[in-house]
Design an enzyme around this catalytic site. Structure first.
Site: not given
Length: 279
Positions: A153-154, A157, A210
């Site tokens: 997820h990070e 980004h 997100e």
């Protein structure tokens, strides 16, 4: 027809609105920072020419080193060898898959470190500068599959350049305020380094960002051989941390129900990639 004479206040307001519209339109370009992957991320992004990828990467290196130096001075950097090895192993497997979304990211100068802090958090700066806080590991107690969901997820980004997108919005707003200041006599200023620090550690991500990071993260995990369905259990556990005050990493995320539903759908879509990677 007789013209109505407009007041000075009205004229200043009209000038300000026109100037702000010009600032918003100037220096922006439509880009798509990543390829869609199996998960299908294809939203066109608006980036300001005032915030280049190279500039933001340079600022990220400086900010990352400052963060590490601060942690080191407090005896909080990479204090647990086994935790560090675990985080780096999972990260490297995920990083090996980033070319699916953007081939140039395989050449980024990736760094992965663990900071001894009670905060339940993790992040990845532009250019691949990753930090995981021990608060996340010790409090949530994620499995390797779940930790891969967080890291994926990070990383997503950073691949998607969400920080640059948000910094572009900030800089455009700041420029608009500067134009407005020239009209009204007030003051405003902008600073790229400050904008990056603010979007990384101050402002929460948007729900749209997100959702994109969730979907890209499960695909990265699946391709790296981690069960993408672990994202569902991971974010369920994360939502239970802190009671009425969820961790910073959950700020402005979609509601639990909609997020879990989306994660279930996304993980099923990339499940064949996981099964193929496990053969």
């Amino acid at each position: 027809m007789k013209k109505t004479k407009r007041s000075p206040v009205f004229r200043r307001a009209a000038m300000a609105a026109a100037a702000l519209a010009l600032v918003a339109a100037a220096g922006c370009e439509s880009v798509n920072t990543t390829q869609g992957g199996t998960i299908g991320i294809d939203r066109t992004q608006r980036m300001s020419s005032l915030v280049s990828e190279q500039q933001l990467d340079q600022q990220a290196v400086q900010l990352y080193q400052q963060t590490l130096s601060g942690a080191r001075s407090k005896g909080q950097l990479n204090t647990n060898a086994s935790q560090l090895a675990r985080v780096r192993t999972i990260s490297q497997r995920l990083i090996a898959q980033v070319g699916v979304f953007r081939p140039d990211a395989t050449k980024w100068k990736w760094e992965v470190n663990v900071i001894d802090d009670k905060e339940v958090n993790a992040w990845c700066m532009p250019g691949g500068k990753i930090a995981v806080y021990t608060g996340l590991i010790n409090t949530v107690k994620p499995t390797d599959d779940e930790l891969a969901a967080v890291l994926g997820h990070e990383i997503a980004h950073a691949l998607r350049e969400h920080a640059r997108e948000r910094a572009s919005e900030q800089m455009a707003t700041s420029m608009g305020l500067s134009v407005l200041a020239a009209i009204t006599g007030s003051q405003a200023s902008s600073d790229l380094g400050g904008a990056l620090a603010n979007v990384m550690f101050g402002l929460p991500n948007s729900r749209l960002h997100e959702t994109e990071a969730d979907r890209m993260g499960v695909e990265l995990a699946a391709r790296a051989g981690y069960d993408p369905r672990a994202a569902v259990t991971l974010w369920t556990k994360m939502g239970q941390v802190g009671g009425s005050a969820p961790p910073e990493i959950l700020s402005t995320h979609p509601s639990a129900e909609s997020r879990i539903a989306d994660l279930k759908q996304a993980s099923e879509k990339v499940l064949p990639l996981y099964q193929q990677a496990r053969r």
